[in-house]
Design a protein around this motif. Structure first.
Motif, PDB file in Angstrom:
ATOM      1  N   LEU A 262      46.488  32.763  41.156  1.00 16.52           N
ATOM      2  CA  LEU A 262      46.069  33.524  42.326  1.00 16.52           C
ATOM      3  C   LEU A 262      45.265  34.750  41.914  1.00 16.52           C
ATOM      4  O   LEU A 262      44.206  35.043  42.495  1.00 16.52           O
ATOM      5  CB  LEU A 262      47.282  33.949  43.152  1.00 16.52           C
ATOM      6  CG  LEU A 262      47.013  34.885  44.339  1.00 16.52           C
ATOM      7  CD1 LEU A 262      46.022  34.277  45.313  1.00 16.52           C
ATOM      8  CD2 LEU A 262      48.324  35.225  45.051  1.00 16.52           C
ATOM      9  N   GLU A 263      45.742  35.476  40.920  1.00 14.26           N
ATOM     10  CA  GLU A 263      45.011  36.669  40.466  1.00 14.26           C
ATOM     11  C   GLU A 263      43.648  36.296  39.911  1.00 14.26           C
ATOM     12  O   GLU A 263      42.660  37.017  40.130  1.00 14.26           O
ATOM     13  CB  GLU A 263      45.841  37.414  39.409  1.00 14.26           C
ATOM     14  CG  GLU A 263      47.101  38.064  39.958  1.00 14.26           C
ATOM     15  CD  GLU A 263      46.813  38.951  41.152  1.00 14.26           C
ATOM     16  OE1 GLU A 263      45.873  39.775  41.093  1.00 14.26           O
ATOM     17  OE2 GLU A 263      47.515  38.809  42.185  1.00 14.26           O
ATOM     18  N   LYS A 266      41.322  35.571  42.870  1.00 11.88           N
ATOM     19  CA  LYS A 266      40.896  36.800  43.547  1.00 11.88           C
ATOM     20  C   LYS A 266      39.893  37.572  42.694  1.00 11.88           C
ATOM     21  O   LYS A 266      38.895  38.090  43.209  1.00 11.88           O
ATOM     22  CB  LYS A 266      42.116  37.669  43.858  1.00 11.88           C
ATOM     23  CG  LYS A 266      43.019  37.090  44.938  1.00 11.88           C
ATOM     24  CD  LYS A 266      44.064  38.071  45.423  1.00 11.88           C
ATOM     25  CE  LYS A 266      45.079  38.415  44.351  1.00 11.88           C
ATOM     26  NZ  LYS A 266      46.185  39.249  44.864  1.00 11.88           N
ATOM     27  N   ASP A 269      36.624  35.221  42.378  1.00 12.45           N
ATOM     28  CA  ASP A 269      36.146  34.552  43.589  1.00 12.45           C
ATOM     29  C   ASP A 269      36.057  33.036  43.373  1.00 12.45           C
ATOM     30  O   ASP A 269      35.052  32.403  43.683  1.00 12.45           O
ATOM     31  CB  ASP A 269      34.781  35.118  43.998  1.00 12.45           C
ATOM     32  CG  ASP A 269      34.401  34.708  45.419  1.00 12.45           C
ATOM     33  OD1 ASP A 269      35.312  34.465  46.237  1.00 12.45           O
ATOM     34  OD2 ASP A 269      33.194  34.605  45.701  1.00 12.45           O
ATOM     35  N   TRP A 271      37.511  30.442  44.819  1.00 16.82           N
ATOM     36  CA  TRP A 271      38.183  29.729  45.903  1.00 16.82           C
ATOM     37  C   TRP A 271      37.736  28.280  45.992  1.00 16.82           C
ATOM     38  O   TRP A 271      38.514  27.412  46.405  1.00 16.82           O
ATOM     39  CB  TRP A 271      37.977  30.479  47.215  1.00 16.82           C
ATOM     40  CG  TRP A 271      38.506  31.872  47.101  1.00 16.82           C
ATOM     41  CD1 TRP A 271      37.789  33.036  47.036  1.00 16.82           C
ATOM     42  CD2 TRP A 271      39.888  32.253  46.955  1.00 16.82           C
ATOM     43  NE1 TRP A 271      38.633  34.106  46.874  1.00 16.82           N
ATOM     44  CE2 TRP A 271      39.929  33.658  46.819  1.00 16.82           C
ATOM     45  CE3 TRP A 271      41.086  31.547  46.924  1.00 16.82           C
ATOM     46  CZ2 TRP A 271      41.114  34.365  46.665  1.00 16.82           C
ATOM     47  CZ3 TRP A 271      42.276  32.243  46.761  1.00 16.82           C
ATOM     48  CH2 TRP A 271      42.285  33.639  46.642  1.00 16.82           C
ATOM     49  N   ALA A 365      39.847  32.511  50.968  1.00 12.73           N
ATOM     50  CA  ALA A 365      39.212  33.759  50.531  1.00 12.73           C
ATOM     51  C   ALA A 365      39.522  34.888  51.506  1.00 12.73           C
ATOM     52  O   ALA A 365      39.843  36.019  51.101  1.00 12.73           O
ATOM     53  CB  ALA A 365      37.699  33.553  50.406  1.00 12.73           C
ATOM     54  N   SER A 366      39.460  34.607  52.803  1.00 16.73           N
ATOM     55  CA  SER A 366      39.704  35.634  53.813  1.00 16.73           C
ATOM     56  C   SER A 366      41.169  36.040  53.861  1.00 16.73           C
ATOM     57  O   SER A 366      41.495  37.225  54.010  1.00 16.73           O
ATOM     58  CB  SER A 366      39.266  35.116  55.186  1.00 16.73           C
ATOM     59  OG  SER A 366      37.896  34.779  55.195  1.00 16.73           O
ATOM     60  N   TYR A 368      43.471  36.035  51.452  1.00 19.50           N
ATOM     61  CA  TYR A 368      43.911  36.867  50.323  1.00 19.50           C
ATOM     62  C   TYR A 368      43.072  38.129  50.146  1.00 19.50           C
ATOM     63  O   TYR A 368      43.499  39.058  49.471  1.00 19.50           O
ATOM     64  CB  TYR A 368      43.924  36.024  49.042  1.00 19.50           C
ATOM     65  CG  TYR A 368      45.044  35.009  49.065  1.00 19.50           C
ATOM     66  CD1 TYR A 368      46.361  35.384  48.827  1.00 19.50           C
ATOM     67  CD2 TYR A 368      44.793  33.667  49.371  1.00 19.50           C
ATOM     68  CE1 TYR A 368      47.389  34.462  48.864  1.00 19.50           C
ATOM     69  CE2 TYR A 368      45.807  32.738  49.420  1.00 19.50           C
ATOM     70  CZ  TYR A 368      47.114  33.143  49.167  1.00 19.50           C
ATOM     71  OH  TYR A 368      48.142  32.226  49.214  1.00 19.50           O
ATOM     72  N   ARG A 369      41.905  38.173  50.766  1.00 18.78           N
ATOM     73  CA  ARG A 369      41.152  39.428  50.802  1.00 18.78           C
ATOM     74  C   ARG A 369      41.812  40.404  51.769  1.00 18.78           C
ATOM     75  O   ARG A 369      41.953  41.598  51.480  1.00 18.78           O
ATOM     76  CB  ARG A 369      39.710  39.165  51.216  1.00 18.78           C
ATOM     77  CG  ARG A 369      38.833  40.431  51.248  1.00 18.78           C
ATOM     78  CD  ARG A 369      37.387  40.109  51.543  1.00 18.78           C
ATOM     79  NE  ARG A 369      37.207  39.447  52.831  1.00 18.78           N
ATOM     80  CZ  ARG A 369      36.815  38.178  52.975  1.00 18.78           C
ATOM     81  NH1 ARG A 369      36.569  37.440  51.916  1.00 18.78           N
ATOM     82  NH2 ARG A 369      36.668  37.659  54.184  1.00 18.78           N
ATOM     83  N   PRO A 372      46.155  40.881  50.184  1.00 18.52           N
ATOM     84  CA  PRO A 372      46.124  40.573  48.743  1.00 18.52           C
ATOM     85  C   PRO A 372      47.499  40.403  48.111  1.00 18.52           C
ATOM     86  O   PRO A 372      47.607  39.798  47.036  1.00 18.52           O
ATOM     87  CB  PRO A 372      45.385  41.779  48.152  1.00 18.52           C
ATOM     88  CG  PRO A 372      45.552  42.871  49.158  1.00 18.52           C
ATOM     89  CD  PRO A 372      45.579  42.211  50.481  1.00 18.52           C
ATOM     90  N   GLU A 373      48.548  40.918  48.728  1.00 22.11           N
ATOM     91  CA  GLU A 373      49.897  40.773  48.163  1.00 22.11           C
ATOM     92  C   GLU A 373      50.784  39.891  49.042  1.00 22.11           C
ATOM     93  O   GLU A 373      52.021  39.999  49.031  1.00 22.11           O
ATOM     94  CB  GLU A 373      50.529  42.152  47.967  1.00 22.11           C
ATOM     95  CG  GLU A 373      49.764  43.004  46.944  1.00 22.11           C
ATOM     96  CD  GLU A 373      50.398  44.355  46.709  1.00 22.11           C
ATOM     97  OE1 GLU A 373      51.638  44.473  46.863  1.00 22.11           O
ATOM     98  OE2 GLU A 373      49.668  45.308  46.373  1.00 22.11           O
TER      99      GLU A 373
END
Length: 406
Positions: A262-263, A266, A269, A271, A365-366, A368-369, A372-373
């Protein structure tokens, strides 16, 4: 000597465990479905790919090629009859299939999909606003992973907003193997009646939507009949929408269980890579609807006589160690993709693949943007999964949001 066939699925067994258990028996295994109905399942990457390449010739989709369906061998109230006898694009063969696919492809082009991106992003942003407003404990399945594909497919079809929940309930009921046969048939009739009415309305009053585009599709003077159009809409709704719902759910679970991945996604990018690896690692399709052997055939060393039903099991192909090695059951977005079967292969490769990829990439993308946690508020082992022979995915994903970004 009587041979007892392994059951599919086994009682109280997770779908993926069923697939792995059967794959350990062989690349192609004859099994018994509920109701005492025998069929063959292809379970390895190579076996499935070989079958997919033979579509329209050796393996046919029209149920008339399965004698057992009509000679009294299979009970009239068999719960899968409504799916097997659907009368849609996926049950057409040869020239009929090529004709329909060509007409659908003209309306469902990559350019049309690209043009959808701003609207899909707008839908995602609105759904995430609702997720944030709901706060910790919100269930991402009804609020996000289920809502997004249904909203998009209904906009494509030109379905009024007030009808969308009804369509979702019909598809979920139809795909659940726990649905009683009489309910399955009633649901199938209700869904097809709705789609007939929609198609007839779009023929009278065309708009800027996929249904109208299909009505207007032409190929040397040819066009879709109303029944053919309904069959296309049915397939896209039942197969296309449901699989994207579960693709998103599987991705969220995999990322929660693999925080390093996941990190990386992010930070870089990645995705698109998340989507592709999820398609391989936890496919939304446990099994496709049946194909039927037009002749005696041998697949991966296993003989299948003419006139038998064959299902391809995508759930087991992506984690096949013969194709992906010792790390087949590890989620790794840096993996070099070598041709997974996430959208099929050969003449029936999924027409909706560009839309599914677009929706999934933008959604993840949206999500986790904005969050983010984000973390699961449920143990992975406690996540309920869909009771279906055909599509598999999380039914509930309660989450804690963490800090929220604008």
């Amino acid at each position: 000597m009587t041979t007892t066939l392994p059951s599919f699925p086994a009682a109280n067994e997770a779908p993926l465990d069923t697939c792995v258990r059967l794959r350990e028996i062989g690349p192609v295994v004859q099994v018994e479905f509920p109701g005492g109905v025998p069929a063959y399942l292809a379970l390895t990457h190579n076996a499935v790919q070989e079958i997919l390449a033979g579509d329209n010739t050796t393996f046919l989709r029209d149920p008339k090629h399965w004698p057992a369906l009509y000679d009294g061998s299979i009970p009239e109230d068999w719960p899968l009859r409504a799916i097997v006898q659907g009368g849609h694009l996926a049950t057409k063969d040869g020239d009929d299939h090529r004709r329909l696919r060509g007409l659908v492809g003209k309306a469902f082009t990559p350019a049309r999909v690209r043009a959808l991106e701003p609207r899909v992003q707008q839908i995602i942003d609105g759904l995430l606003d609702d997720v944030v407003a709901a706060g910790d404990g919100v269930d991402l399945v009804p609020a996000f992973t289920e809502a997004l594909p249904m909203w998009v497919i209904c906009e494509l079809f030109g379905v009024p907003a007030e009808d969308r929940l009804r369509l979702r309930n019909w598809t979920a009921t139809l795909l659940a193997h726990t649905t009683p046969p009489e309910v399955a048939f009633e649901t199938q009739n209700s869904l097809q009646a709705y789609l007939h009415a929609l198609a007839e309305r779009k023929q009278r009053e065309p708009g800027d939507d996929l249904t109208s585009g299909l009505v207007q599709a032409r190929d040397e003077g040819d066009k879709l009949t109303t029944d053919e159009l309904v069959g296309v809409l049915w397939l896209m709704l039942v197969a296309g929408h449901e699989t994207t719902v579960h693709l998103l759910g599987h991705a969220i679970v995999a990322l929660a269980q693999n925080p390093g991945q996941l990190e990386l996604a992010k930070a870089e990018d990645r995705w698109d890579d998340v989507v592709e690896e999820t398609l391989r690692y936890r496919h939304s399709v446990m099994m496709t609807s049946f194909r039927f052997t037009a002749e005696d055939v041998t697949i991966s060393g296993v003989h299948i006589p003419k006139g038998n039903a064959v299902g391809v099991v995508y759930q087991s192909t992506g984690i096949d160690p013969e194709e992906y090695g010792e790390t087949a059951d590890q989620f790794d977005i840096t993996r070099k993709q070598t041709g997974h079967l996430g959208f099929g292969h050969g003449p029936r490769y999924c027409i909706g693949a560009p839309l599914a990829r677009l929706e999934s990439r933008l959604a993840l993308a949206s999500l986790y943007r904005r969050l983010p946690e984000l973390s699961l508020a449920i143990e992975p082992g406690d996540i309920p999964y869909s009771p279906s022979f055909f599509t598999v995915g999380p039914l509930s994903l309660p989450v804690d949001l963490g800090p929220v970004r604008p």
